[in-house]
Design a protein around this motif. Structure first.
Motif, mmCIF file in Angstrom:
data_model
loop_
_atom_site.group_PDB
_atom_site.id
_atom_site.type_symbol
_atom_site.label_atom_id
_atom_site.label_comp_id
_atom_site.label_asym_id
_atom_site.label_seq_id
_atom_site.Cartn_x
_atom_site.Cartn_y
_atom_site.Cartn_z
ATOM 1 N N SER A 60 -11.075 -3.780 -6.064
ATOM 2 C CA SER A 60 -9.625 -3.682 -6.294
ATOM 3 C C SER A 60 -8.908 -2.960 -5.164
ATOM 4 O O SER A 60 -7.718 -3.201 -4.924
ATOM 5 C CB SER A 60 -9.348 -2.951 -7.613
ATOM 6 O OG SER A 60 -9.603 -1.562 -7.503
ATOM 7 N N MET A 61 -9.602 -2.106 -4.453
ATOM 8 C CA MET A 61 -8.919 -1.203 -3.515
ATOM 9 C C MET A 61 -8.194 -1.901 -2.374
ATOM 10 O O MET A 61 -7.039 -1.553 -2.075
ATOM 11 C CB MET A 61 -9.906 -0.156 -2.989
ATOM 12 C CG MET A 61 -10.223 0.905 -4.017
ATOM 13 S SD MET A 61 -11.505 2.046 -3.480
ATOM 14 C CE MET A 61 -11.583 3.117 -4.930
ATOM 15 N N ILE A 64 -5.042 -3.383 -3.838
ATOM 16 C CA ILE A 64 -4.115 -2.343 -4.274
ATOM 17 C C ILE A 64 -3.442 -1.680 -3.080
ATOM 18 O O ILE A 64 -2.258 -1.323 -3.140
ATOM 19 C CB ILE A 64 -4.855 -1.295 -5.129
ATOM 20 C CG1 ILE A 64 -5.311 -1.926 -6.453
ATOM 21 C CG2 ILE A 64 -3.964 -0.095 -5.401
ATOM 22 C CD1 ILE A 64 -4.179 -2.498 -7.289
ATOM 23 N N LEU A 67 -0.596 -3.925 -2.303
ATOM 24 C CA LEU A 67 0.417 -3.894 -3.367
ATOM 25 C C LEU A 67 1.201 -2.587 -3.356
ATOM 26 O O LEU A 67 2.426 -2.577 -3.538
ATOM 27 C CB LEU A 67 -0.253 -4.087 -4.728
ATOM 28 C CG LEU A 67 -0.794 -5.486 -5.039
ATOM 29 C CD1 LEU A 67 -1.543 -5.481 -6.360
ATOM 30 C CD2 LEU A 67 0.341 -6.509 -5.070
ATOM 31 N N ALA A 68 0.491 -1.475 -3.145
ATOM 32 C CA ALA A 68 1.173 -0.181 -3.107
ATOM 33 C C ALA A 68 2.116 -0.094 -1.922
ATOM 34 O O ALA A 68 3.213 0.482 -2.014
ATOM 35 C CB ALA A 68 0.143 0.954 -3.068
ATOM 36 N N ASN A 73 3.960 3.101 -4.373
ATOM 37 C CA ASN A 73 2.873 3.813 -5.045
ATOM 38 C C ASN A 73 3.222 4.161 -6.481
ATOM 39 O O ASN A 73 2.362 4.152 -7.370
ATOM 40 C CB ASN A 73 2.551 5.105 -4.272
ATOM 41 C CG ASN A 73 2.083 4.840 -2.866
ATOM 42 O OD1 ASN A 73 1.213 4.012 -2.638
ATOM 43 N ND2 ASN A 73 2.668 5.539 -1.903
ATOM 44 N N VAL A 76 2.560 1.205 -8.825
ATOM 45 C CA VAL A 76 1.129 0.966 -9.021
ATOM 46 C C VAL A 76 0.530 2.026 -9.928
ATOM 47 O O VAL A 76 -0.251 1.717 -10.832
ATOM 48 C CB VAL A 76 0.401 0.936 -7.662
ATOM 49 C CG1 VAL A 76 -1.108 0.903 -7.857
ATOM 50 C CG2 VAL A 76 0.848 -0.278 -6.851
ATOM 51 N N ALA A 80 -1.001 0.609 -13.357
ATOM 52 C CA ALA A 80 -2.460 0.741 -13.439
ATOM 53 C C ALA A 80 -2.860 1.882 -14.368
ATOM 54 O O ALA A 80 -3.849 1.776 -15.108
ATOM 55 C CB ALA A 80 -3.048 0.970 -12.043
ATOM 56 N N ALA A 113 -7.365 1.574 -8.615
ATOM 57 C CA ALA A 113 -5.962 1.346 -8.264
ATOM 58 C C ALA A 113 -5.180 2.655 -8.297
ATOM 59 O O ALA A 113 -4.400 2.954 -7.379
ATOM 60 C CB ALA A 113 -5.348 0.331 -9.232
ATOM 61 N N ALA A 117 -3.401 4.618 -4.969
ATOM 62 C CA ALA A 117 -1.960 4.871 -4.987
ATOM 63 C C ALA A 117 -1.648 6.365 -5.054
ATOM 64 O O ALA A 117 -0.709 6.837 -4.397
ATOM 65 C CB ALA A 117 -1.322 4.143 -6.170
ATOM 66 N N ALA A 330 -6.743 2.926 1.137
ATOM 67 C CA ALA A 330 -7.587 1.950 0.439
ATOM 68 C C ALA A 330 -8.888 1.724 1.187
ATOM 69 O O ALA A 330 -9.970 1.645 0.588
ATOM 70 C CB ALA A 330 -6.832 0.634 0.268
#
Length: 379
Positions: A60-61, A64, A67-68, A73, A76, A80, A113, A117, A330
């Motif tokens: 996931s990292m 994420i 996404l963050a 942050n 997320v 999460a 996640a 974040a 990440a």
């Protein structure tokens, strides 16, 4: 004045999120024997299933991180963190090995996640504070871990059903997320906007990640091998061998809670250099000196020495040029988790070929490489 108040609220919220993350992770540990008994798993099968937790985190990292950086942050952490609250009650109810693996993968992914974040958010808070605060955040994570393991154990020992205990912990986690999420800094649309793509880390980012791999490997060594060293080589009973990891954990929490002042005094380079050397000395003392007390003292030195190495590395990763903090965090977190997962197995192979004390002494040699590479955190 308003800006300072906002920063104070964000700093407090970051502390609470780190505490929540440690609480969530450690609360699973007392549940493991129940899952093993309920599904009639042997040690080998349980070990394989538990890999799903780390696998979920690591996979996931990278996603994420993007996404963050793209959406913030704070979002997320909120999403999460809320989804993570569902994991512990579900894990208390699973009835098949497949469902346990899926549940652990989900739990690991959500926890990973939040991990990425919250550390990226901590980098931003530290930048705005203008002083070292990362070690204190990680100290709250350690305190959360101690509280989660102890609290869940106490509830289970009192006779409460496993599901009720898991639900109680999840309620606390949800309360922290809901109450603190609005105080986090708004970081959406301030970082990279390029499309998501998995890229191999290079240059300084790869070096920092490799150093985190070694640091997490050392922590994982304490978790998986300290009790065996005390039982098989230092004459401790099986019931009391866990005191070694307890000494390490308490020392690490104390080291992190006082670490920000230490970093302000020594600077980041000497904090990493001295910490890695102290941890290496602790490994050598525990591995090579044959007395009861020196083994425990060695574990304390490992905890104190390793306490602030990873927080300083995370801060350094978050300051690297041309990389969004969430993306760099990440990468180094994923490499760190790889050390946490793969390291103990590598130590097992070395121990099988030589002996456990020799394998732990080899960890000391790796930590000396971390000490030698300490100047990277200045860049």
């Amino acid at each position: 004045m308003e800006g300072r108040t906002t920063l104070q609220k964000a700093t407090r919220a970051t502390r609470m999120i780190f505490l929540m993350s440690g609480l969530a992770m450690a609360s699973w540990a007392p549940m493991v024997p129940y899952a093993k008994a309920r599904l009639s798993l042997d040690d080998a099968s349980l070990g394989l299933v538990l890999l799903a937790f780390g696998g979920g985190s690591m996979l996931s990292m990278p996603v994420i991180g993007w996404l963050a950086s793209r959406y913030g942050n704070d979002k997320v952490i909120g999403i999460a963190g809320a989804l993570m609250c569902l994991a512990l009650p579900a894990l208390a109810l699973v009835q098949t090995i497949a469902m346990l693996a899926i549940g652990l993968f989900y739990f690991g992914a959500m926890l990973g996640a939040v991990d990425v974040a919250m550390n990226a958010h901590a980098v931003e808070v530290e930048r705005l504070e203008g002083r070292a605060v990362m070690s204190g955040f990680h100290g709250l994570f350690s305190l959360g871990g101690l509280a989660g393991a102890a609290g869940m154990s106490v509830m289970l020992a009192s006779g409460l059903p496993l599901f009720a205990c898991a639900l109680s912990v999840s309620a606390v986690l949800a309360l922290i997320v809901i109450s603190q999420q609005t105080s986090l800094l708004r970081t959406a649309n301030r970082a990279v906007r390029q499309s998501f793509a998995l890229r191999m880390p290079r240059g300084l980012l790869l070096l920092v990640g490799a150093l985190c791999f070694v640091s997490f490997l050392a922590e994982g060594s304490m978790l998986d091998w300290s009790a065996l060293l005390l039982r098989d080589f230092r004459g401790y009973s099986a019931a009391s061998a866990g005191i070694g990891y307890a000494c390490f954990s308490v020392a690490m929490a104390m080291g992190r809670l006082t670490g920000d002042r230490l970093i302000a005094w020594l600077g980041p380079v000497w904090t990493v250099r001295a910490g890695a050397m102290l941890a290496a000395a602790g490994f050598l003392m525990s591995a090579l000196m044959p007395w009861h007390a020196t083994a425990l003292l060695g574990f304390v030195l490992v905890g104190l020495g390793a306490a602030n190495v990873v927080p300083v590395m995370f801060s350094a990763a978050g300051r690297l040029p041309d990389v969004a903090p969430a993306v760099s965090i990440a990468v180094v977190t994923a490499l760190g988790y790889a050390g946490l997962l793969l390291g103990p197995a590598l130590i097992g192979f070395v121990a099988h070929a030589t002996s456990l004390p020799v394998a732990l002494a080899a960890v000391a040699a790796l930590l000396m490489l971390v000490a030698a590479s300490a100047p990277v955190v200045r860049r």
